[in-house]
Design a protein around this motif. Structure first.
Motif, PDB file in Angstrom:
ATOM      1  N   ILE A   1      22.697 -23.681 -79.353  1.00 57.09           N
ATOM      2  CA  ILE A   1      21.880 -23.218 -80.483  1.00 57.09           C
ATOM      3  C   ILE A   1      22.207 -24.027 -81.735  1.00 57.09           C
ATOM      4  O   ILE A   1      21.305 -24.492 -82.446  1.00 57.09           O
ATOM      5  CB  ILE A   1      22.108 -21.714 -80.737  1.00 57.09           C
ATOM      6  CG1 ILE A   1      21.514 -20.884 -79.597  1.00 57.09           C
ATOM      7  CG2 ILE A   1      21.502 -21.282 -82.076  1.00 57.09           C
ATOM      8  CD1 ILE A   1      21.922 -19.422 -79.620  1.00 57.09           C
ATOM      9  N   ARG A   2      23.490 -24.207 -81.998  1.00 62.39           N
ATOM     10  CA  ARG A   2      23.905 -24.950 -83.192  1.00 62.39           C
ATOM     11  C   ARG A   2      23.486 -26.412 -83.126  1.00 62.39           C
ATOM     12  O   ARG A   2      23.130 -27.010 -84.144  1.00 62.39           O
ATOM     13  CB  ARG A   2      25.415 -24.802 -83.393  1.00 62.39           C
ATOM     14  CG  ARG A   2      25.774 -23.404 -83.870  1.00 62.39           C
ATOM     15  CD  ARG A   2      27.259 -23.137 -83.928  1.00 62.39           C
ATOM     16  NE  ARG A   2      27.501 -21.786 -84.446  1.00 62.39           N
ATOM     17  CZ  ARG A   2      28.646 -21.142 -84.355  1.00 62.39           C
ATOM     18  NH1 ARG A   2      29.699 -21.712 -83.764  1.00 62.39           N
ATOM     19  NH2 ARG A   2      28.770 -19.919 -84.849  1.00 62.39           N
ATOM     20  N   LYS A   3      23.519 -26.977 -81.943  1.00 62.46           N
ATOM     21  CA  LYS A   3      23.068 -28.364 -81.773  1.00 62.46           C
ATOM     22  C   LYS A   3      21.583 -28.479 -82.114  1.00 62.46           C
ATOM     23  O   LYS A   3      21.146 -29.398 -82.813  1.00 62.46           O
ATOM     24  CB  LYS A   3      23.317 -28.825 -80.337  1.00 62.46           C
ATOM     25  CG  LYS A   3      22.953 -30.277 -80.093  1.00 62.46           C
ATOM     26  CD  LYS A   3      23.272 -30.686 -78.662  1.00 62.46           C
ATOM     27  CE  LYS A   3      22.880 -32.144 -78.417  1.00 62.46           C
ATOM     28  NZ  LYS A   3      23.170 -32.551 -77.005  1.00 62.46           N
ATOM     29  N   ASP A   4      20.793 -27.509 -81.635  1.00 57.70           N
ATOM     30  CA  ASP A   4      19.352 -27.510 -81.921  1.00 57.70           C
ATOM     31  C   ASP A   4      19.083 -27.284 -83.406  1.00 57.70           C
ATOM     32  O   ASP A   4      18.169 -27.896 -83.984  1.00 57.70           O
ATOM     33  CB  ASP A   4      18.649 -26.437 -81.097  1.00 57.70           C
ATOM     34  CG  ASP A   4      18.450 -26.850 -79.641  1.00 57.70           C
ATOM     35  OD1 ASP A   4      18.905 -27.957 -79.275  1.00 57.70           O
ATOM     36  OD2 ASP A   4      17.842 -26.072 -78.879  1.00 57.70           O
ATOM     37  N   LEU A   5      19.848 -26.412 -84.027  1.00 61.50           N
ATOM     38  CA  LEU A   5      19.676 -26.155 -85.460  1.00 61.50           C
ATOM     39  C   LEU A   5      19.951 -27.419 -86.275  1.00 61.50           C
ATOM     40  O   LEU A   5      19.189 -27.770 -87.179  1.00 61.50           O
ATOM     41  CB  LEU A   5      20.601 -25.024 -85.915  1.00 61.50           C
ATOM     42  CG  LEU A   5      20.217 -23.603 -85.478  1.00 61.50           C
ATOM     43  CD1 LEU A   5      21.351 -22.628 -85.762  1.00 61.50           C
ATOM     44  CD2 LEU A   5      18.945 -23.140 -86.194  1.00 61.50           C
TER      45      LEU A   5
ATOM     46  N   ARG B   1      13.250 -25.117 -91.042  1.00 59.50           N
ATOM     47  CA  ARG B   1      12.014 -24.415 -91.411  1.00 59.50           C
ATOM     48  C   ARG B   1      11.760 -23.238 -90.462  1.00 59.50           C
ATOM     49  O   ARG B   1      12.160 -23.260 -89.292  1.00 59.50           O
ATOM     50  CB  ARG B   1      10.829 -25.372 -91.407  1.00 59.50           C
ATOM     51  CG  ARG B   1      10.893 -26.397 -92.541  1.00 59.50           C
ATOM     52  CD  ARG B   1       9.655 -27.266 -92.599  1.00 59.50           C
ATOM     53  NE  ARG B   1       9.738 -28.222 -93.700  1.00 59.50           N
ATOM     54  CZ  ARG B   1       9.371 -27.956 -94.948  1.00 59.50           C
ATOM     55  NH1 ARG B   1       8.862 -26.765 -95.229  1.00 59.50           N
ATOM     56  NH2 ARG B   1       9.476 -28.864 -95.892  1.00 59.50           N
ATOM     57  N   SER B   2      11.059 -22.225 -90.966  1.00 61.69           N
ATOM     58  CA  SER B   2      10.868 -20.982 -90.213  1.00 61.69           C
ATOM     59  C   SER B   2      10.166 -21.198 -88.869  1.00 61.69           C
ATOM     60  O   SER B   2      10.512 -20.559 -87.875  1.00 61.69           O
ATOM     61  CB  SER B   2      10.083 -19.971 -91.055  1.00 61.69           C
ATOM     62  OG  SER B   2       8.843 -20.498 -91.460  1.00 61.69           O
ATOM     63  N   GLY B   3       9.204 -22.122 -88.838  1.00 57.06           N
ATOM     64  CA  GLY B   3       8.500 -22.403 -87.589  1.00 57.06           C
ATOM     65  C   GLY B   3       9.430 -22.960 -86.524  1.00 57.06           C
ATOM     66  O   GLY B   3       9.362 -22.566 -85.354  1.00 57.06           O
ATOM     67  N   ASN B   4      10.293 -23.873 -86.937  1.00 56.78           N
ATOM     68  CA  ASN B   4      11.255 -24.460 -85.994  1.00 56.78           C
ATOM     69  C   ASN B   4      12.295 -23.429 -85.562  1.00 56.78           C
ATOM     70  O   ASN B   4      12.726 -23.417 -84.412  1.00 56.78           O
ATOM     71  CB  ASN B   4      11.943 -25.666 -86.628  1.00 56.78           C
ATOM     72  CG  ASN B   4      10.991 -26.823 -86.855  1.00 56.78           C
ATOM     73  OD1 ASN B   4      10.043 -27.006 -86.100  1.00 56.78           O
ATOM     74  ND2 ASN B   4      11.225 -27.600 -87.894  1.00 56.78           N
TER      75      ASN B   4
ATOM     76  N   ILE C   1      13.266 -22.063 -81.732  1.00 60.85           N
ATOM     77  CA  ILE C   1      14.624 -21.977 -81.195  1.00 60.85           C
ATOM     78  C   ILE C   1      14.881 -20.560 -80.675  1.00 60.85           C
ATOM     79  O   ILE C   1      15.485 -20.362 -79.616  1.00 60.85           O
ATOM     80  CB  ILE C   1      15.669 -22.363 -82.270  1.00 60.85           C
ATOM     81  CG1 ILE C   1      15.547 -23.864 -82.594  1.00 60.85           C
ATOM     82  CG2 ILE C   1      17.090 -22.043 -81.801  1.00 60.85           C
ATOM     83  CD1 ILE C   1      16.379 -24.321 -83.771  1.00 60.85           C
ATOM     84  N   GLY C   2      14.398 -19.580 -81.417  1.00 61.56           N
ATOM     85  CA  GLY C   2      14.539 -18.192 -80.984  1.00 61.56           C
ATOM     86  C   GLY C   2      13.864 -17.946 -79.641  1.00 61.56           C
ATOM     87  O   GLY C   2      14.421 -17.275 -78.761  1.00 61.56           O
ATOM     88  N   LYS C   3      12.677 -18.485 -79.464  1.00 59.78           N
ATOM     89  CA  LYS C   3      11.940 -18.341 -78.202  1.00 59.78           C
ATOM     90  C   LYS C   3      12.669 -19.042 -77.061  1.00 59.78           C
ATOM     91  O   LYS C   3      12.742 -18.530 -75.941  1.00 59.78           O
ATOM     92  CB  LYS C   3      10.537 -18.928 -78.348  1.00 59.78           C
ATOM     93  CG  LYS C   3       9.564 -18.095 -79.147  1.00 59.78           C
ATOM     94  CD  LYS C   3       8.206 -18.785 -79.169  1.00 59.78           C
ATOM     95  CE  LYS C   3       7.194 -17.999 -79.989  1.00 59.78           C
ATOM     96  NZ  LYS C   3       5.882 -18.708 -80.040  1.00 59.78           N
ATOM     97  N   LYS C   4      13.189 -20.208 -77.356  1.00 59.99           N
ATOM     98  CA  LYS C   4      13.850 -21.030 -76.337  1.00 59.99           C
ATOM     99  C   LYS C   4      15.037 -20.307 -75.705  1.00 59.99           C
ATOM    100  O   LYS C   4      15.227 -20.361 -74.484  1.00 59.99           O
ATOM    101  CB  LYS C   4      14.303 -22.347 -76.959  1.00 59.99           C
ATOM    102  CG  LYS C   4      15.040 -23.277 -76.007  1.00 59.99           C
ATOM    103  CD  LYS C   4      15.436 -24.571 -76.712  1.00 59.99           C
ATOM    104  CE  LYS C   4      16.242 -25.484 -75.797  1.00 59.99           C
ATOM    105  NZ  LYS C   4      16.624 -26.746 -76.487  1.00 59.99           N
TER     106      LYS C   4
END
Length: 237
Positions: free
Chosen positions: A8-12, A38-41, A45-48
Protein backbone atom coordinates in the motif's frame (compact mmCIF):
# COMPACT_ATOMS: atom_id res chain seq x y z
CA UNK A 1 -0.40 -7.96 7.21
CA UNK A 2 2.98 -6.25 7.01
CA UNK A 3 3.33 -7.24 3.35
CA UNK A 4 0.00 -5.61 2.49
CA UNK A 5 0.98 -2.40 4.30
CA UNK A 6 4.30 -2.26 2.47
CA UNK A 7 2.53 -2.69 -0.88
CA UNK A 8 0.00 0.00 0.00
CA UNK A 9 2.76 2.43 0.95
CA UNK A 10 4.66 1.68 -2.25
CA UNK A 11 1.54 2.48 -4.29
CA UNK A 12 0.91 5.67 -2.30
CA UNK A 13 4.46 6.90 -2.90
CA UNK A 14 4.12 6.15 -6.61
CA UNK A 15 0.99 8.34 -6.81
CA UNK A 16 2.44 11.41 -5.09
CA UNK A 17 1.57 14.73 -6.73
CA UNK A 18 3.81 17.44 -5.27
CA UNK A 19 1.63 20.35 -6.40
CA UNK A 20 -1.42 18.70 -4.86
CA UNK A 21 0.56 18.01 -1.69
CA UNK A 22 1.49 21.68 -1.36
CA UNK A 23 -2.14 22.70 -1.78
CA UNK A 24 -3.28 20.23 0.89
CA UNK A 25 -0.70 21.47 3.38
CA UNK A 26 -1.92 25.03 2.88
CA UNK A 27 -5.51 23.88 3.40
CA UNK A 28 -4.89 22.93 7.03
CA UNK A 29 -4.05 25.31 9.86
CA UNK A 30 -2.19 22.66 11.84
CA UNK A 31 0.84 20.68 10.55
CA UNK A 32 -0.18 17.51 8.71
CA UNK A 33 1.62 14.42 7.46
CA UNK A 34 0.56 13.68 3.91
CA UNK A 35 1.87 11.93 0.82
CA UNK A 36 0.01 14.13 -1.63
CA UNK A 37 -2.17 11.53 -3.37
CA UNK A 38 -5.26 12.81 -5.15
CA UNK A 39 -8.62 11.43 -3.99
CA UNK A 40 -9.28 9.57 -7.25
CA UNK A 41 -5.98 7.72 -7.04
CA UNK A 42 -6.54 7.01 -3.34
CA UNK A 43 -9.93 5.53 -4.19
CA UNK A 44 -8.30 3.22 -6.73
CA UNK A 45 -5.76 2.04 -4.16
CA UNK A 46 -8.63 1.36 -1.77
CA UNK A 47 -10.39 -0.78 -4.39
CA UNK A 48 -7.20 -2.63 -5.26
CA UNK A 49 -6.53 -3.87 -1.73
CA UNK A 50 -10.10 -4.31 -0.51
CA UNK A 51 -10.25 -8.00 -1.55
CA UNK A 52 -7.32 -8.72 0.79
CA UNK A 53 -8.59 -6.47 3.58
CA UNK A 54 -12.13 -7.85 3.66
CA UNK A 55 -10.89 -11.42 4.20
CA UNK A 56 -8.87 -10.64 7.35
CA UNK A 57 -10.38 -11.92 10.57
CA UNK A 58 -11.70 -9.06 12.69
CA UNK A 59 -8.88 -9.12 15.24
CA UNK A 60 -6.21 -8.92 12.55
CA UNK A 61 -8.22 -6.31 10.68
CA UNK A 62 -8.34 -4.01 13.72
CA UNK A 63 -4.58 -4.44 14.21
CA UNK A 64 -4.13 -3.61 10.53
CA UNK A 65 -6.27 -0.47 10.87
CA UNK A 66 -4.23 0.68 13.87
CA UNK A 67 -0.94 0.15 12.03
CA UNK A 68 -2.15 2.45 9.26
CA UNK A 69 -3.32 5.04 11.80
CA UNK A 70 0.02 4.95 13.61
CA UNK A 71 1.82 6.24 10.52
CA UNK A 72 -0.03 9.59 10.92
CA UNK A 73 -0.37 9.98 7.13
CA UNK A 74 -3.75 11.38 6.13
CA UNK A 75 -4.03 8.98 3.20
CA UNK A 76 -3.35 5.89 5.31
CA UNK A 77 -5.91 7.04 7.87
CA UNK A 78 -8.39 7.69 5.07
CA UNK A 79 -7.98 4.16 3.71
CA UNK A 80 -8.23 2.67 7.20
CA UNK A 81 -11.46 4.51 8.02
CA UNK A 82 -13.00 3.69 4.64
CA UNK A 83 -12.29 -0.02 5.05
CA UNK A 84 -13.51 0.12 8.65
CA UNK A 85 -16.85 1.47 7.46
CA UNK A 86 -17.15 -1.24 4.81
CA UNK A 87 -16.98 -3.88 7.54
CA UNK A 88 -19.79 -2.27 9.54
CA UNK A 89 -21.83 -5.48 9.64
CA UNK A 90 -19.25 -6.86 12.10
CA UNK A 91 -19.55 -4.05 14.65
CA UNK A 92 -20.38 -4.89 18.25
CA UNK A 93 -21.09 -2.55 21.13
CA UNK A 94 -17.69 -3.09 22.75
CA UNK A 95 -15.95 -1.77 19.63
CA UNK A 96 -16.65 1.65 21.08
CA UNK A 97 -13.65 1.36 23.38
CA UNK A 98 -11.33 0.74 20.45
CA UNK A 99 -12.89 3.42 18.27
CA UNK A 100 -12.66 5.98 21.05
CA UNK A 101 -9.02 5.12 21.70
CA UNK A 102 -8.25 5.65 18.01
CA UNK A 103 -10.06 8.98 18.08
CA UNK A 104 -7.99 10.14 21.05
CA UNK A 105 -4.64 8.80 19.85
CA UNK A 106 -4.63 9.24 16.10
CA UNK A 107 -7.07 11.98 15.07
CA UNK A 108 -4.93 15.10 14.79
CA UNK A 109 -6.75 17.22 12.20
CA UNK A 110 -10.26 17.93 10.97
CA UNK A 111 -9.83 15.71 7.91
CA UNK A 112 -9.21 12.60 9.99
CA UNK A 113 -11.94 13.59 12.44
CA UNK A 114 -14.48 13.92 9.64
CA UNK A 115 -13.42 10.75 7.80
CA UNK A 116 -13.78 8.68 10.95
CA UNK A 117 -16.81 10.21 12.63
CA UNK A 118 -19.13 10.82 9.68
CA UNK A 119 -18.94 7.19 8.55
CA UNK A 120 -17.52 4.33 10.67
CA UNK A 121 -17.98 5.87 14.11
CA UNK A 122 -21.34 7.37 13.16
CA UNK A 123 -22.49 3.95 11.98
CA UNK A 124 -21.51 2.44 15.33
CA UNK A 125 -23.69 5.04 17.09
CA UNK A 126 -26.56 4.31 14.71
CA UNK A 127 -26.35 0.61 15.55
CA UNK A 128 -25.97 1.18 19.30
CA UNK A 129 -27.65 4.48 20.26
CA UNK A 130 -27.17 3.72 23.95
CA UNK A 131 -23.52 4.75 23.40
CA UNK A 132 -24.54 8.38 22.91
CA UNK A 133 -24.08 9.19 26.60
CA UNK A 134 -20.40 8.38 26.15
CA UNK A 135 -19.99 10.56 23.05
CA UNK A 136 -21.71 13.51 24.70
CA UNK A 137 -18.95 13.66 27.30
CA UNK A 138 -16.53 14.61 24.51
CA UNK A 139 -18.26 17.99 24.15
CA UNK A 140 -16.51 19.16 27.32
CA UNK A 141 -13.09 17.78 26.45
CA UNK A 142 -9.97 19.95 26.17
CA UNK A 143 -9.25 18.13 22.90
CA UNK A 144 -10.73 20.17 20.04
CA UNK A 145 -11.15 17.06 17.86
CA UNK A 146 -13.19 15.29 20.54
CA UNK A 147 -15.42 18.35 20.83
CA UNK A 148 -15.86 18.47 17.06
CA UNK A 149 -16.49 14.73 17.03
CA UNK A 150 -19.22 15.03 19.67
CA UNK A 151 -21.32 16.88 17.09
CA UNK A 152 -20.36 15.47 13.69
CA UNK A 153 -20.74 11.87 14.86
CA UNK A 154 -24.50 12.47 14.39
CA UNK A 155 -24.22 13.42 10.70
CA UNK A 156 -24.56 9.82 9.55
CA UNK A 157 -27.25 8.68 12.04
CA UNK A 158 -29.55 11.68 11.53
CA UNK A 159 -30.00 10.72 7.90
CA UNK A 160 -31.46 7.43 9.06
CA UNK A 161 -33.39 8.17 12.25
CA UNK A 162 -35.10 11.26 13.68
CA UNK A 163 -34.39 10.16 17.26
CA UNK A 164 -30.92 11.70 16.99
CA UNK A 165 -32.26 15.23 16.45
CA UNK A 166 -32.67 15.86 20.18
CA UNK A 167 -29.05 14.75 20.71
CA UNK A 168 -27.80 17.11 18.03
CA UNK A 169 -29.58 19.99 19.72
CA UNK A 170 -28.27 18.99 23.16
CA UNK A 171 -24.64 18.83 21.98
CA UNK A 172 -24.99 22.04 19.97
CA UNK A 173 -26.17 23.80 23.13
CA UNK A 174 -23.08 22.62 25.01
CA UNK A 175 -20.80 23.72 22.16
CA UNK A 176 -22.81 26.86 21.37
CA UNK A 177 -20.17 29.42 22.33
CA UNK A 178 -17.07 27.26 21.93
CA UNK A 179 -14.15 29.55 21.02
CA UNK A 180 -12.62 27.13 18.49
CA UNK A 181 -13.76 27.88 14.94
CA UNK A 182 -13.33 24.25 13.86
CA UNK A 183 -15.65 23.16 16.65
CA UNK A 184 -18.12 25.89 15.65
CA UNK A 185 -17.99 24.68 12.05
CA UNK A 186 -18.45 21.11 13.26
CA UNK A 187 -21.70 21.63 15.13
CA UNK A 188 -22.87 24.12 12.49
CA UNK A 189 -22.29 21.49 9.80
CA UNK A 190 -24.22 18.93 11.83
CA UNK A 191 -27.17 21.31 12.17
CA UNK A 192 -27.00 21.94 8.41
CA UNK A 193 -27.19 18.22 7.67
CA UNK A 194 -30.12 17.86 10.04
CA UNK A 195 -31.86 20.80 8.31
CA UNK A 196 -31.93 18.84 5.05
CA UNK A 197 -34.66 16.71 6.62
CA UNK A 198 -35.89 18.70 9.63
CA UNK A 199 -35.64 22.28 8.42
CA UNK A 200 -38.31 23.79 10.68
CA UNK A 201 -36.93 22.22 13.84
CA UNK A 202 -33.38 23.34 13.06
CA UNK A 203 -34.54 26.82 12.07
CA UNK A 204 -36.46 27.22 15.32
CA UNK A 205 -33.43 26.03 17.28
CA UNK A 206 -31.10 28.47 15.54
CA UNK A 207 -33.42 31.48 15.74
CA UNK A 208 -33.83 31.08 19.51
CA UNK A 209 -30.05 31.17 19.90
CA UNK A 210 -28.99 33.49 17.10
CA UNK A 211 -27.90 36.27 19.47
CA UNK A 212 -25.46 33.96 21.22
CA UNK A 213 -24.40 31.64 18.40
CA UNK A 214 -21.10 32.59 16.70
CA UNK A 215 -21.53 33.75 13.10
CA UNK A 216 -19.36 30.91 11.84
CA UNK A 217 -21.64 28.25 13.30
CA UNK A 218 -24.78 30.15 12.34
CA UNK A 219 -23.77 30.48 8.68
CA UNK A 220 -23.01 26.78 8.45
CA UNK A 221 -26.29 25.81 10.11
CA UNK A 222 -28.51 27.82 7.73
CA UNK A 223 -26.48 27.38 4.55
CA UNK A 224 -29.07 25.24 2.78
CA UNK A 225 -32.16 27.11 3.95
CA UNK A 226 -34.27 29.41 1.72
CA UNK A 227 -33.18 33.06 1.52
CA UNK A 228 -36.07 34.34 3.62
CA UNK A 229 -35.19 31.99 6.48
CA UNK A 230 -31.52 32.87 6.21
CA UNK A 231 -32.39 36.54 6.49
CA UNK A 232 -34.47 35.97 9.64
CA UNK A 233 -31.71 33.91 11.21
CA UNK A 234 -28.95 36.40 10.41
CA UNK A 235 -30.93 39.45 11.51
CA UNK A 236 -29.94 40.18 15.11
CA UNK A 237 -32.11 43.26 15.35
Amino acid sequence: MREIILKIRKDLKFQVDLDYKKGCINFFKEPIKIYGVRSGNLKEIGKKYWPEVKDMNKKDFFLFVEELLKSSYNEESGLAFKWLFRRKSEYVKNDFKIFESWLKKYVTNWGKCDDFCTHAFGELILQFPELILKTKSWSKSKNRWLRRASAIIFIFPIRKDKRFLKDIFAVSDVLLQDSDDLVQKGYGWTLKEASNIYQKQVFDFVVKRKDKMPRTALRYAIEKMPKNLKKQAMDRG
